[in-house]
Design a protein around this motif. Structure first.
Motif, PDB file in Angstrom:
ATOM      1  N   VAL A 166       0.830  -1.202   0.000  1.00 34.18           N
ATOM      2  CA  VAL A 166       0.000   0.000   0.000  1.00 34.18           C
ATOM      3  C   VAL A 166       0.867   1.256   0.000  1.00 34.18           C
ATOM      4  CG1 VAL A 166      -1.700   1.343   1.308  1.00 34.18           C
ATOM      5  CG2 VAL A 166      -1.965  -1.142   1.076  1.00 34.18           C
ATOM      6  N   LEU A 167       1.880   1.279   0.845  1.00 34.33           N
ATOM      7  CA  LEU A 167       2.755   2.454   0.912  1.00 34.33           C
ATOM      8  C   LEU A 167       3.490   2.671  -0.409  1.00 34.33           C
ATOM      9  CD1 LEU A 167       4.223   1.951   4.498  1.00 34.33           C
ATOM     10  CD2 LEU A 167       2.644   3.747   3.773  1.00 34.33           C
ATOM     11  N   ASN A 168       3.910   1.583  -1.039  1.00 33.74           N
ATOM     12  CA  ASN A 168       4.634   1.690  -2.307  1.00 33.74           C
ATOM     13  C   ASN A 168       3.716   2.071  -3.458  1.00 33.74           C
ATOM     14  OD1 ASN A 168       5.369  -0.038  -4.956  1.00 33.74           O
ATOM     15  ND2 ASN A 168       7.273   0.657  -4.007  1.00 33.74           N
ATOM     16  N   THR A 169       2.630   1.312  -3.618  1.00 35.39           N
ATOM     17  CA  THR A 169       1.797   1.436  -4.817  1.00 35.39           C
ATOM     18  C   THR A 169       0.836   2.621  -4.749  1.00 35.39           C
ATOM     19  OG1 THR A 169       1.964  -0.962  -5.098  1.00 35.39           O
ATOM     20  CG2 THR A 169       0.227   0.157  -6.330  1.00 35.39           C
ATOM     21  N   ALA A 170       0.266   2.852  -3.583  1.00 31.82           N
ATOM     22  CA  ALA A 170      -0.699   3.950  -3.457  1.00 31.82           C
ATOM     23  C   ALA A 170      -0.041   5.290  -3.139  1.00 31.82           C
ATOM     24  CB  ALA A 170      -1.724   3.612  -2.369  1.00 31.82           C
ATOM     25  N   PHE A 171       1.064   5.244  -2.374  1.00 32.36           N
ATOM     26  CA  PHE A 171       1.648   6.489  -1.888  1.00 32.36           C
ATOM     27  C   PHE A 171       3.064   6.774  -2.401  1.00 32.36           C
ATOM     28  CE2 PHE A 171      -1.386   5.268   1.579  1.00 32.36           C
ATOM     29  CZ  PHE A 171      -2.287   6.297   1.360  1.00 32.36           C
ATOM     30  N   GLY A 172       3.629   5.833  -3.183  1.00 32.59           N
ATOM     31  CA  GLY A 172       4.925   6.085  -3.791  1.00 32.59           C
ATOM     32  C   GLY A 172       6.118   5.988  -2.864  1.00 32.59           C
ATOM     33  N   TRP A 173       5.993   5.226  -1.781  1.00 37.04           N
ATOM     34  CA  TRP A 173       7.132   5.012  -0.894  1.00 37.04           C
ATOM     35  C   TRP A 173       8.082   3.988  -1.522  1.00 37.04           C
ATOM     36  CZ3 TRP A 173       6.390   4.905   5.080  1.00 37.04           C
ATOM     37  CH2 TRP A 173       5.634   6.008   5.497  1.00 37.04           C
ATOM     38  N   PRO A 174       9.390   4.101  -1.294  1.00 38.97           N
ATOM     39  CA  PRO A 174      10.347   3.133  -1.827  1.00 38.97           C
ATOM     40  C   PRO A 174      10.448   1.880  -0.951  1.00 38.97           C
ATOM     41  CG  PRO A 174      11.531   4.852  -0.671  1.00 38.97           C
ATOM     42  CD  PRO A 174      10.069   5.256  -0.637  1.00 38.97           C
ATOM     43  N   THR A 175       9.306   1.298  -0.658  1.00 35.25           N
ATOM     44  CA  THR A 175       9.276   0.091   0.164  1.00 35.25           C
ATOM     45  C   THR A 175       9.316  -1.138  -0.743  1.00 35.25           C
ATOM     46  OG1 THR A 175       6.860   0.106   0.139  1.00 35.25           O
ATOM     47  CG2 THR A 175       7.941   1.176   1.993  1.00 35.25           C
ATOM     48  N   ILE A 176       9.716  -2.270  -0.176  1.00 31.73           N
ATOM     49  CA  ILE A 176       9.813  -3.503  -0.949  1.00 31.73           C
ATOM     50  C   ILE A 176       9.063  -4.596  -0.198  1.00 31.73           C
ATOM     51  CG2 ILE A 176      11.341  -5.211  -1.992  1.00 31.73           C
ATOM     52  CD1 ILE A 176      13.543  -3.064  -2.010  1.00 31.73           C
ATOM     53  N   ALA A 177       7.921  -4.987  -0.726  1.00 26.89           N
ATOM     54  CA  ALA A 177       7.110  -6.036  -0.110  1.00 26.89           C
ATOM     55  C   ALA A 177       7.585  -7.389  -0.614  1.00 26.89           C
ATOM     56  CB  ALA A 177       5.634  -5.834  -0.444  1.00 26.89           C
ATOM     57  N   VAL A 178       8.076  -8.230   0.266  1.00 23.52           N
ATOM     58  CA  VAL A 178       8.628  -9.524  -0.139  1.00 23.52           C
ATOM     59  C   VAL A 178       7.587 -10.619   0.058  1.00 23.52           C
ATOM     60  CG1 VAL A 178      10.447 -11.220   0.257  1.00 23.52           C
ATOM     61  CG2 VAL A 178      10.970  -8.775   0.418  1.00 23.52           C
ATOM     62  N   ASP A 179       7.139 -11.187  -1.051  1.00 21.53           N
ATOM     63  CA  ASP A 179       6.235 -12.338  -1.002  1.00 21.53           C
ATOM     64  C   ASP A 179       7.019 -13.578  -1.415  1.00 21.53           C
ATOM     65  OD1 ASP A 179       6.598 -12.081  -3.707  1.00 21.53           O
ATOM     66  OD2 ASP A 179       4.465 -12.190  -4.213  1.00 21.53           O
ATOM     67  N   THR A 180       6.323 -14.693  -1.642  1.00 22.07           N
ATOM     68  CA  THR A 180       7.024 -15.938  -1.980  1.00 22.07           C
ATOM     69  C   THR A 180       7.778 -15.808  -3.313  1.00 22.07           C
ATOM     70  OG1 THR A 180       4.993 -16.794  -2.992  1.00 22.07           O
ATOM     71  CG2 THR A 180       5.429 -17.401  -0.705  1.00 22.07           C
ATOM     72  N   HIS A 181       7.207 -15.072  -4.274  1.00 24.77           N
ATOM     73  CA  HIS A 181       7.877 -14.904  -5.565  1.00 24.77           C
ATOM     74  C   HIS A 181       9.180 -14.123  -5.403  1.00 24.77           C
ATOM     75  CE1 HIS A 181       4.577 -16.567  -7.831  1.00 24.77           C
ATOM     76  NE2 HIS A 181       3.726 -15.672  -7.358  1.00 24.77           N
ATOM     77  N   ILE A 182       9.114 -13.005  -4.706  1.00 27.06           N
ATOM     78  CA  ILE A 182      10.294 -12.158  -4.541  1.00 27.06           C
ATOM     79  C   ILE A 182      11.346 -12.847  -3.685  1.00 27.06           C
ATOM     80  CG2 ILE A 182      11.136  -9.963  -3.600  1.00 27.06           C
ATOM     81  CD1 ILE A 182       8.443  -8.739  -4.424  1.00 27.06           C
ATOM     82  N   TYR A 183      10.894 -13.575  -2.667  1.00 32.46           N
ATOM     83  CA  TYR A 183      11.822 -14.346  -1.833  1.00 32.46           C
ATOM     84  C   TYR A 183      12.576 -15.367  -2.686  1.00 32.46           C
ATOM     85  CZ  TYR A 183      13.431 -17.585   1.803  1.00 32.46           C
ATOM     86  OH  TYR A 183      14.201 -18.388   2.594  1.00 32.46           O
TER      87      TYR A 183
END
Length: 213
Positions: free
Chosen positions: A125-142
């Motif tokens: 939400v912070l990345n996609t809606a608000f443009g924060w440089p956060t990185i959400a790690v799910d099973t694919h990214i892991y």
């Protein structure tokens, strides 16, 4: 993996997809929040099918709260864990109304205080809606981060911390989307499509798989 190789990987991913987007359908931070909450252990396709029917009827905290748990279930019953997700969604709507003037807070602690919202959901939400440089790690990214050696770690939190440390600032806003899409369509779990991978020559996965000629 050294930093020069990481940069080449990221530049190639950016060239291939300059403006990556989530595959979840949304038109407001609230719609995104609910879609991400519903997507836990479910595919984006299944979530979109449900929200495409739900959002024209109810797409605000007040309107979804008015449906009630049982009413909401009728829209999301095709999604895994729909019972608990319905409960959490209704509780989240109530909290947004009571504590945040029906707005999605641009604040990590406030997001993670919402029922059913963990660190990964807050990051999305912070990345996609608000443009924060956060990185959400799910099973694919892991999987992609460890397999390629881009950023290795034993847990999703370890991988997130490593990515935040080694990914240059210019790539941080989009790297979540690049890696999840790469893991979803190319670097898949059982038989990665190494032969058609745009970063195959840079990847440090030793057991690459190629189609039989």
């Amino acid at each position: 993996m050294n930093n020069d190789k990481r940069r080449l990987i990221l530049e190639r991913l950016r060239e291939n997809n300059p403006k990556p987007q989530t595959e979840l359908n949304w038109s407001s931070p609230f719609e995104l929040l609910i879609a991400v909450l519903l997507s836990a252990q479910a595919t984006d396709v299944s979530v979109n099918k449900a929200t495409d029917k739900l959002y024209p009827i109810a797409n605000t905290p007040e309107s979804i709260l008015a449906l009630g748990v049982d009413g909401l279930k009728q829209y999301i019953k095709t999604i895994g864990l729909f019972n608990s997700k319905a409960e959490n969604t209704i509780k989240t709507c109530k909290m947004l109304i009571e504590l945040h003037n029906s707005e999605v807070p641009e604040n990590r602690a406030a997001l993670e205080a919402l029922p059913g919202v963990g660190r990964k959901t807050a990051n999305v939400v912070l990345n996609t809606a608000f443009g924060w440089p956060t990185i959400a790690v799910d099973t694919h990214i892991y999987r992609v981060s460890n397999r390629t050696k881009l950023a290795m770690g034993k847990t999703v939190d370890d991988v997130e911390a490593k990515l935040l440390k080694v990914i240059p600032s210019e790539f941080k806003l989009d790297v979540h989307h690049w890696l999840i899409l790469h893991g979803r369509y190319t670097c898949i779990a059982r038989k990665p499509r190494c032969g058609s991978c745009i970063i195959e020559d840079l990847c440090e996965f030793k057991e690459k798989i190629y189609p039989e000629e």
